[in-house]
Design a protein around this motif. Structure first.
Motif, short mmCIF file in Angstrom:
data_model
loop_
_atom_site.label_atom_id
_atom_site.label_comp_id
_atom_site.label_asym_id
_atom_site.label_seq_id
_atom_site.Cartn_x
_atom_site.Cartn_y
_atom_site.Cartn_z
N LEU A 117 0.84 -1.20 0.00
CA LEU A 117 0.00 0.00 0.00
C LEU A 117 0.87 1.25 0.00
O LEU A 117 1.98 1.25 0.55
N PRO A 118 0.35 2.35 -0.61
CA PRO A 118 1.05 3.63 -0.45
C PRO A 118 1.06 4.03 1.02
O PRO A 118 0.35 3.43 1.85
N GLY A 119 1.83 5.03 1.34
CA GLY A 119 1.92 5.48 2.71
C GLY A 119 1.04 6.68 2.99
O GLY A 119 -0.17 6.58 3.13
N ALA A 120 1.65 7.87 3.04
CA ALA A 120 0.96 9.07 3.52
C ALA A 120 -0.25 9.45 2.68
O ALA A 120 -1.17 10.10 3.18
N ASP A 121 -0.29 9.05 1.42
CA ASP A 121 -1.39 9.45 0.54
C ASP A 121 -2.39 8.32 0.28
O ASP A 121 -3.19 8.41 -0.65
N CYS A 122 -2.34 7.27 1.06
CA CYS A 122 -3.19 6.09 0.80
C CYS A 122 -4.67 6.44 0.91
O CYS A 122 -5.11 7.12 1.85
N THR A 123 -5.47 5.96 -0.04
CA THR A 123 -6.91 6.18 -0.06
C THR A 123 -7.63 4.83 0.00
O THR A 123 -7.04 3.78 -0.27
N VAL A 127 -6.60 0.92 -1.30
CA VAL A 127 -6.74 -0.30 -0.50
C VAL A 127 -7.43 -1.39 -1.30
O VAL A 127 -6.96 -2.53 -1.38
N LEU A 128 -8.55 -1.05 -1.93
CA LEU A 128 -9.29 -2.05 -2.71
C LEU A 128 -8.47 -2.55 -3.89
O LEU A 128 -8.49 -3.73 -4.22
N ALA A 129 -7.74 -1.64 -4.52
CA ALA A 129 -6.92 -2.04 -5.68
C ALA A 129 -5.81 -2.99 -5.26
O ALA A 129 -5.41 -3.86 -6.04
N ALA A 130 -5.29 -2.82 -4.06
CA ALA A 130 -4.15 -3.63 -3.60
C ALA A 130 -4.58 -4.90 -2.88
O ALA A 130 -3.73 -5.77 -2.61
N THR A 131 -5.87 -5.04 -2.57
CA THR A 131 -6.33 -6.19 -1.80
C THR A 131 -6.55 -7.41 -2.70
O THR A 131 -7.32 -7.36 -3.65
N GLU A 132 -5.86 -8.48 -2.36
CA GLU A 132 -6.02 -9.73 -3.12
C GLU A 132 -7.35 -10.39 -2.81
O GLU A 132 -8.06 -10.84 -3.70
N HIS A 133 -7.68 -10.46 -1.51
CA HIS A 133 -9.00 -10.94 -1.11
C HIS A 133 -9.30 -10.49 0.32
O HIS A 133 -8.40 -10.12 1.07
N VAL A 134 -10.59 -10.49 0.64
CA VAL A 134 -11.03 -10.23 1.99
C VAL A 134 -11.44 -11.56 2.60
O VAL A 134 -11.87 -12.49 1.90
N VAL A 135 -11.30 -11.67 3.93
CA VAL A 135 -11.53 -12.94 4.60
C VAL A 135 -12.39 -12.73 5.85
O VAL A 135 -12.31 -11.69 6.50
N VAL A 206 -11.72 2.33 4.60
CA VAL A 206 -11.31 3.62 5.17
C VAL A 206 -10.36 3.39 6.35
O VAL A 206 -9.35 4.09 6.51
N ALA A 207 -10.67 2.38 7.17
CA ALA A 207 -9.82 2.07 8.32
C ALA A 207 -8.45 1.59 7.87
O ALA A 207 -7.42 1.95 8.47
N VAL A 208 -8.39 0.78 6.81
CA VAL A 208 -7.10 0.30 6.32
C VAL A 208 -6.29 1.46 5.75
O VAL A 208 -5.07 1.56 5.97
N HIS A 226 0.54 -9.18 3.70
CA HIS A 226 0.10 -8.87 5.05
C HIS A 226 -1.42 -9.03 5.20
O HIS A 226 -2.19 -8.76 4.26
N LEU A 227 -1.82 -9.44 6.38
CA LEU A 227 -3.23 -9.44 6.78
C LEU A 227 -3.48 -8.15 7.56
O LEU A 227 -2.74 -7.84 8.51
N ILE A 228 -4.52 -7.42 7.17
CA ILE A 228 -4.90 -6.21 7.89
C ILE A 228 -6.29 -6.41 8.48
O ILE A 228 -7.24 -6.70 7.75
#
Length: 260
Positions: A117-123, A127-135, A206-208, A226-228
């Motif tokens: 994920l990007p750092g200071a500018d993360c939106t 998050v959705l673009a970088a997420t492989e899957h939700v569990v 938003v939390a991620v 990573h798991l978030i």
């Protein structure tokens, strides 16, 4: 600010409490000058001690991200902690309740990252673009502070009260409206807590994103693999030995933990 000596002393208190399962008085009583910045430094001292002993960071968690949990804990902002490989719990193996001080269980929509994920500018879109899957996920929280008498600095220092986690099979996040996912926690089949994805800062993504921006200030990035855990959809429930807890998510599946 605390001196390095006092920071390390506070970290040792928490380590001793965890290893001996003997909670200590709130750090904010013992160290009245303890603020959130110092509390994160205390947390990191203990994380570094665990990784030096062989543990590996496998993700992060956001704590206190829902109004329900903030009211329950008497705080008004989220915090974060680290997830280590030795905190992973096997849904097929009963958990020893006696290994914890005062365990509680939470219901979470976990994000498994397929890219950094990007750092200071993360939106949230990042998050959705970088997420492989939700569990489907459950987090075991525990307080090494006596009677859960925690302020925000206490829980931050205590690794955001994190103690363990378990996850189920994943789903593509683009197949779900994460804000509208209904969640239930069952205790031996009886529903004991209910919530929805939007209980987590209005949207778990938003939390991620908040987490990615926050840890960036400490030179930390949320990495591929990573798991978030973005925060609980429901209130936390006290664990009772001999019972099984199942987190159910509409369209996402379920995951269970049994305790002995």
């Amino acid at each position: 600010m605390l001196t390095d000596r006092l920071l390390r002393q506070a970290a040792r208190r928490l380590r001793s409490a965890e290893h001996g399962r003997t909670p200590v008085a709130p750090l904010t009583e013992t160290y009245p000058e303890l603020g959130t910045a110092d509390a994160y430094r205390v947390q990191l001292v203990n994380i570094q001690a665990r990784t030096a002993a062989g543990a590996t960071v496998v993700g992060h968690k956001v704590g206190l991200s829902s109004p329900v949990m903030q009211r329950m804990m008497g705080v008004d902002e989220p915090d974060y902690g680290h997830l280590l490989d030795d905190m992973r719990l096997d849904p097929g193996t009963p958990v020893d309740t006696a290994a914890y001080c005062a365990p509680r269980i939470e219901v979470e929509i976990g994000f498994v990252l397929g890219a950094d994920l990007p750092g200071a500018d993360c939106t949230p879109a990042d998050v959705l673009a970088a997420t492989e899957h939700v569990v489907p996920a459950v987090e075991l929280i525990d307080s090494r502070i006596a009677d859960w008498r925690i302020g925000i600095a206490d829980t931050i220092a205590d690794n955001a009260s994190s103690a363990g986690f378990a996850t189920g099979p994943g789903t593509d996040p683009r197949d779900l409206d994460l804000t509208a996912v209904d969640a239930r926690l069952r205790e031996d089949g009886t529903v004991v807590a209910e919530g929805r994805g939007d209980a987590v800062l209005g949207d778990p993504a938003v939390a991620v994103a908040w987490l990615a921006r926050t840890v960036d200030r400490f030179g930390v990035r949320l990495r591929r693999g990573h798991l978030i855990l973005p925060g609980s959809c429901t209130r936390a429930v006290d664990v009772v030995p001999g019972r099984t807890y199942t987190a159910e998510f509409a369209g996402l599946g379920s995951v269970s933990l049994s305790f002995r």
